[in-house]
Scaffold this motif. Sequence first.
Motif, PDB file in Angstrom:
ATOM      1  N   ALA A  43     -58.959  68.629 109.791  1.00  0.00           N
ATOM      2  CA  ALA A  43     -59.165  69.807 108.777  1.00  0.00           C
ATOM      3  C   ALA A  43     -57.805  69.569 107.958  1.00  0.00           C
ATOM      4  O   ALA A  43     -57.999  70.061 106.811  1.00  0.00           O
ATOM      5  N   ALA A  44     -56.702  69.386 108.717  1.00  0.00           N
ATOM      6  CA  ALA A  44     -55.462  69.193 107.700  1.00  0.00           C
ATOM      7  C   ALA A  44     -55.645  68.147 106.643  1.00  0.00           C
ATOM      8  O   ALA A  44     -55.101  68.667 105.415  1.00  0.00           O
ATOM      9  N   VAL A  45     -56.035  67.079 106.909  1.00  0.00           N
ATOM     10  CA  VAL A  45     -56.153  65.808 106.155  1.00  0.00           C
ATOM     11  C   VAL A  45     -57.010  66.356 104.846  1.00  0.00           C
ATOM     12  O   VAL A  45     -56.754  66.171 103.709  1.00  0.00           O
ATOM     13  N   ALA A  46     -58.110  67.058 105.413  1.00  0.00           N
ATOM     14  CA  ALA A  46     -59.332  67.498 104.253  1.00  0.00           C
ATOM     15  C   ALA A  46     -58.667  68.443 103.388  1.00  0.00           C
ATOM     16  O   ALA A  46     -59.108  68.407 102.311  1.00  0.00           O
ATOM     17  N   GLU A  47     -57.632  69.177 103.619  1.00  0.00           N
ATOM     18  CA  GLU A  47     -57.049  70.146 102.824  1.00  0.00           C
ATOM     19  C   GLU A  47     -55.804  69.626 102.138  1.00  0.00           C
ATOM     20  O   GLU A  47     -54.999  70.577 101.535  1.00  0.00           O
ATOM     21  N   GLY A  48     -55.500  68.274 102.377  1.00  0.00           N
ATOM     22  CA  GLY A  48     -54.343  68.048 101.800  1.00  0.00           C
ATOM     23  C   GLY A  48     -53.072  68.632 102.508  1.00  0.00           C
ATOM     24  O   GLY A  48     -51.836  68.524 101.942  1.00  0.00           O
ATOM     25  N   GLY A  49     -53.278  68.603 103.776  1.00  0.00           N
ATOM     26  CA  GLY A  49     -52.017  69.201 104.663  1.00  0.00           C
ATOM     27  C   GLY A  49     -51.497  68.360 105.738  1.00  0.00           C
ATOM     28  O   GLY A  49     -51.608  67.191 105.468  1.00  0.00           O
ATOM     29  N   ALA A  50     -50.951  68.941 106.528  1.00  0.00           N
ATOM     30  CA  ALA A  50     -50.376  68.063 107.765  1.00  0.00           C
ATOM     31  C   ALA A  50     -50.355  69.134 108.949  1.00  0.00           C
ATOM     32  O   ALA A  50     -50.680  70.309 109.092  1.00  0.00           O
ATOM     33  N   VAL A  51     -50.028  68.407 110.091  1.00  0.00           N
ATOM     34  CA  VAL A  51     -50.125  69.243 111.461  1.00  0.00           C
ATOM     35  C   VAL A  51     -48.508  68.944 111.739  1.00  0.00           C
ATOM     36  O   VAL A  51     -47.918  68.039 111.591  1.00  0.00           O
ATOM     37  N   LEU A  52     -48.239  70.276 112.361  1.00  0.00           N
ATOM     38  CA  LEU A  52     -46.493  70.425 112.737  1.00  0.00           C
ATOM     39  C   LEU A  52     -46.616  70.953 114.181  1.00  0.00           C
ATOM     40  O   LEU A  52     -47.135  72.122 114.430  1.00  0.00           O
ATOM     41  N   LEU A  53     -46.211  70.175 115.067  1.00  0.00           N
ATOM     42  CA  LEU A  53     -45.828  70.547 116.409  1.00  0.00           C
ATOM     43  C   LEU A  53     -44.864  71.612 116.532  1.00  0.00           C
ATOM     44  O   LEU A  53     -43.703  71.377 115.893  1.00  0.00           O
ATOM     45  N   VAL A  54     -44.889  72.872 117.304  1.00  0.00           N
ATOM     46  CA  VAL A  54     -43.859  73.562 117.833  1.00  0.00           C
ATOM     47  C   VAL A  54     -44.285  74.182 119.091  1.00  0.00           C
ATOM     48  O   VAL A  54     -45.079  73.895 119.789  1.00  0.00           O
ATOM     49  N   PRO A  55     -43.002  74.602 119.751  1.00  0.00           N
ATOM     50  CA  PRO A  55     -43.049  75.076 121.173  1.00  0.00           C
ATOM     51  C   PRO A  55     -43.922  76.304 121.170  1.00  0.00           C
ATOM     52  O   PRO A  55     -43.491  77.049 120.719  1.00  0.00           O
ATOM     53  N   GLY A  56     -45.391  76.269 121.630  1.00  0.00           N
ATOM     54  CA  GLY A  56     -46.174  77.195 121.412  1.00  0.00           C
ATOM     55  C   GLY A  56     -45.756  78.527 122.400  1.00  0.00           C
ATOM     56  O   GLY A  56     -46.160  79.707 121.945  1.00  0.00           O
ATOM     57  N   ARG A  57     -44.833  78.336 123.427  1.00  0.00           N
ATOM     58  CA  ARG A  57     -44.560  79.670 124.102  1.00  0.00           C
ATOM     59  C   ARG A  57     -43.072  80.163 123.522  1.00  0.00           C
ATOM     60  O   ARG A  57     -42.761  81.213 124.192  1.00  0.00           O
ATOM     61  N   ALA A  58     -42.640  79.577 122.396  1.00  0.00           N
ATOM     62  CA  ALA A  58     -41.411  80.144 122.024  1.00  0.00           C
ATOM     63  C   ALA A  58     -41.679  81.495 121.164  1.00  0.00           C
ATOM     64  O   ALA A  58     -42.424  81.766 120.670  1.00  0.00           O
ATOM     65  N   ALA A  59     -40.586  82.202 121.363  1.00  0.00           N
ATOM     66  CA  ALA A  59     -40.774  83.637 120.542  1.00  0.00           C
ATOM     67  C   ALA A  59     -40.660  83.536 119.351  1.00  0.00           C
ATOM     68  O   ALA A  59     -41.103  84.465 118.256  1.00  0.00           O
ATOM     69  N   GLY A  60     -40.098  82.398 118.481  1.00  0.00           N
ATOM     70  CA  GLY A  60     -39.933  82.210 116.893  1.00  0.00           C
ATOM     71  C   GLY A  60     -39.789  80.766 116.573  1.00  0.00           C
ATOM     72  O   GLY A  60     -39.735  79.820 117.765  1.00  0.00           O
ATOM     73  N   LEU A  61     -39.360  80.626 115.583  1.00  0.00           N
ATOM     74  CA  LEU A  61     -39.421  79.224 114.942  1.00  0.00           C
ATOM     75  C   LEU A  61     -37.736  78.874 114.964  1.00  0.00           C
ATOM     76  O   LEU A  61     -36.946  79.912 114.717  1.00  0.00           O
ATOM     77  N   ASP A  62     -37.390  77.839 115.268  1.00  0.00           N
ATOM     78  CA  ASP A  62     -35.910  77.438 115.092  1.00  0.00           C
ATOM     79  C   ASP A  62     -35.616  77.157 113.782  1.00  0.00           C
ATOM     80  O   ASP A  62     -36.500  77.290 112.774  1.00  0.00           O
ATOM     81  N   ALA A  63     -34.371  77.112 113.373  1.00  0.00           N
ATOM     82  CA  ALA A  63     -33.619  76.841 111.989  1.00  0.00           C
ATOM     83  C   ALA A  63     -34.407  75.518 111.431  1.00  0.00           C
ATOM     84  O   ALA A  63     -34.725  75.589 110.271  1.00  0.00           O
ATOM     85  N   ALA A  64     -34.404  74.370 112.206  1.00  0.00           N
ATOM     86  CA  ALA A  64     -34.699  73.202 111.649  1.00  0.00           C
ATOM     87  C   ALA A  64     -36.123  73.133 111.400  1.00  0.00           C
ATOM     88  O   ALA A  64     -36.722  72.802 110.231  1.00  0.00           O
ATOM     89  N   THR A  65     -37.168  73.976 111.854  1.00  0.00           N
ATOM     90  CA  THR A  65     -38.498  74.165 111.629  1.00  0.00           C
ATOM     91  C   THR A  65     -38.753  75.060 110.376  1.00  0.00           C
ATOM     92  O   THR A  65     -39.512  74.516 109.440  1.00  0.00           O
TER      93      THR A  65
END
Length: 105
Positions: free
Chosen positions: A55-77
């Motif tokens: 789906a990401a490729v079809a939309e000109g996009g990409a997939v990003l892995l994140v820690p799924g149980r984290a409360a939020g995103l880290d600064a680097a992400t």
Amino acid sequence: MFDRLSDLVPDTIRIGGADRYEVSRNVLAHAVSSVASLYVVTGETFPDALSASPAAVAEGGAVLLVPGRAAGLDAATTTLIRSLSPARIRIVGGPPRCPRRSRGN
């Protein structure tokens, strides 16, 4: 492995990181400068990422892995997402939006 591959194709590089999340960020940072869609998936299991990739490729996009149980995103992400300037973000996987109904209900 790297040596064998670089013997076959001299323009071989290794993209690494401290963990799977940093590798994911580094691959995106290396491969693209912007994306139309960003599919965000947990890096704790692989089925969601595999499902999201076409789906990401079809939309000109990409997939990003994140820690799924984290409360939020880290600064680097957060920095990477801002630099990619996606028009839309899709979160793939996680808890269902509504309870499942058992058969017969």
